[in-house]
Motif scaffolding. Sequence first.
Motif, mmCIF file in Angstrom:
data_model
loop_
_atom_site.group_PDB
_atom_site.id
_atom_site.type_symbol
_atom_site.label_atom_id
_atom_site.label_comp_id
_atom_site.label_asym_id
_atom_site.label_seq_id
_atom_site.Cartn_x
_atom_site.Cartn_y
_atom_site.Cartn_z
ATOM 1 N N THR A 15 5.211 22.854 55.073
ATOM 2 C CA THR A 15 6.130 23.207 53.982
ATOM 3 C C THR A 15 5.427 23.658 52.711
ATOM 4 O OG1 THR A 15 6.248 20.892 53.253
ATOM 5 C CG2 THR A 15 7.887 21.622 54.880
ATOM 6 N N ASP A 20 11.148 27.329 45.750
ATOM 7 C CA ASP A 20 12.604 27.140 45.751
ATOM 8 C C ASP A 20 13.226 27.344 47.136
ATOM 9 O OD1 ASP A 20 12.451 26.639 43.066
ATOM 10 O OD2 ASP A 20 13.180 28.619 42.436
ATOM 11 N N THR A 22 12.107 25.940 49.758
ATOM 12 C CA THR A 22 11.736 24.776 50.567
ATOM 13 C C THR A 22 12.932 24.085 51.212
ATOM 14 O OG1 THR A 22 9.730 24.413 49.257
ATOM 15 C CG2 THR A 22 10.541 22.552 50.557
ATOM 16 N N PRO A 23 14.015 23.767 50.460
ATOM 17 C CA PRO A 23 15.139 23.075 51.116
ATOM 18 C C PRO A 23 15.724 23.881 52.275
ATOM 19 C CG PRO A 23 15.341 22.918 48.729
ATOM 20 C CD PRO A 23 14.238 23.892 48.999
ATOM 21 N N THR A 26 13.223 24.180 55.255
ATOM 22 C CA THR A 26 13.093 22.911 55.985
ATOM 23 C C THR A 26 14.294 22.704 56.888
ATOM 24 O OG1 THR A 26 11.782 21.915 54.192
ATOM 25 C CG2 THR A 26 12.860 20.412 55.739
ATOM 26 N N GLU A 27 15.490 22.922 56.353
ATOM 27 C CA GLU A 27 16.696 22.780 57.172
ATOM 28 C C GLU A 27 16.683 23.785 58.322
ATOM 29 O OE1 GLU A 27 21.591 22.902 56.915
ATOM 30 O OE2 GLU A 27 20.406 23.369 55.120
ATOM 31 N N GLY A 50 12.177 19.037 47.560
ATOM 32 C CA GLY A 50 12.937 20.068 48.261
ATOM 33 C C GLY A 50 12.953 19.839 49.763
ATOM 34 N N VAL A 51 11.833 19.320 50.300
ATOM 35 C CA VAL A 51 11.824 18.942 51.716
ATOM 36 C C VAL A 51 12.891 17.883 51.967
ATOM 37 C CG1 VAL A 51 10.467 17.859 53.556
ATOM 38 C CG2 VAL A 51 9.386 19.520 52.024
ATOM 39 N N GLN A 53 15.594 17.432 50.308
ATOM 40 C CA GLN A 53 16.920 18.061 50.246
ATOM 41 C C GLN A 53 17.256 18.750 51.565
ATOM 42 O OE1 GLN A 53 16.806 20.658 46.798
ATOM 43 N NE2 GLN A 53 16.015 19.000 45.504
ATOM 44 N N GLY A 54 16.265 19.410 52.156
ATOM 45 C CA GLY A 54 16.481 20.054 53.447
ATOM 46 C C GLY A 54 16.755 19.042 54.544
ATOM 47 N N ALA A 57 20.339 17.755 54.140
ATOM 48 C CA ALA A 57 21.327 18.729 54.609
ATOM 49 C C ALA A 57 21.410 18.717 56.133
ATOM 50 C CB ALA A 57 20.953 20.126 54.106
ATOM 51 N N HIS A 107 11.559 10.958 47.422
ATOM 52 C CA HIS A 107 11.756 12.396 47.668
ATOM 53 C C HIS A 107 12.361 12.654 49.044
ATOM 54 C CE1 HIS A 107 8.349 13.667 44.679
ATOM 55 N NE2 HIS A 107 9.501 13.468 44.065
#
Length: 277
Positions: A15, A20, A22-23, A26-27, A50-51, A53-54, A57, A107
């Motif tokens: 990652t 920006d 990243t989320p 990752t998803e 952000g990882v 966040q992914g 999700a 995180h």
Amino acid sequence: MPSEQSALSDFLYGTAWKEDRTPALTELALRMGFRGIDTANQRRHYFEAGVGQGLAAAYRAGVVTRADLFLQTKFTYQAGQDHCLPYDPAARLSDQVAQSMASSLEHLGTDHVDSYVLHGPASGYGWTDADSEVWEVMVEERDAGRTRFLGVSNVSLRHLEQMAVAHPEGPTFVQNRCYARFGWDRDVRLFCRERKIVYQGFSLLTANLQVLRHPVVTGIAARANASPAQVVFSFARAVGMLPLTGTSNPEHMTQDLASVHLTLPPGAVNEIESLAG
């Protein structure tokens, strides 16, 4: 490779350098089939939150559960960080490790990671007292249940030999950038093989663009009806590496994952390994 790790046996998704995106990436990687995620609590090159966040999700969408995944993050010394530090720079190293781990767990939205890696030794010349202090605290973090395994990255054979003398317990993982022109990190790979350490190879494509264009590799790819990238990843597994890919291209994600089904004949493996030493 530890038996508990079936989820990461094929690939790790890296990652770094996605900012920006990243989320979403990752998803996407999880939706495409990746189950191993590599990150670091180093804002200079990674967006670890952000990882998380992914991951969240993907959990909400029912794509995966936490139990399906292998999550790997890293402790990075201040010299490798920018101004966004995950710890108090005035604190002792032992406290910095604990603070960085606590920040990573927040995180990533989890109570443990699967692998915690020292993101490069303090010195390029050898294993130092600072490294020993950090490693001992990382062992404590493992014993407390906040990680399952430990690793080191960006290390030389000298680092590993000196680490082995200093500590009764070595790493489960070694993660290095792998250059064909240096024999695909042969000396470090041999050290790992002898000690049953899992070697994680990154930048297998970006560090070896000349190999992807080499007639040996393009010829093997043509005969196997595969891409040169798939050939390199298959080669990596054949010589005992766990490969990383950081592609942001959905088609390449599919192709990279499919490389697990490509088995190269021994002669092809030997040809690729001998391309650059």
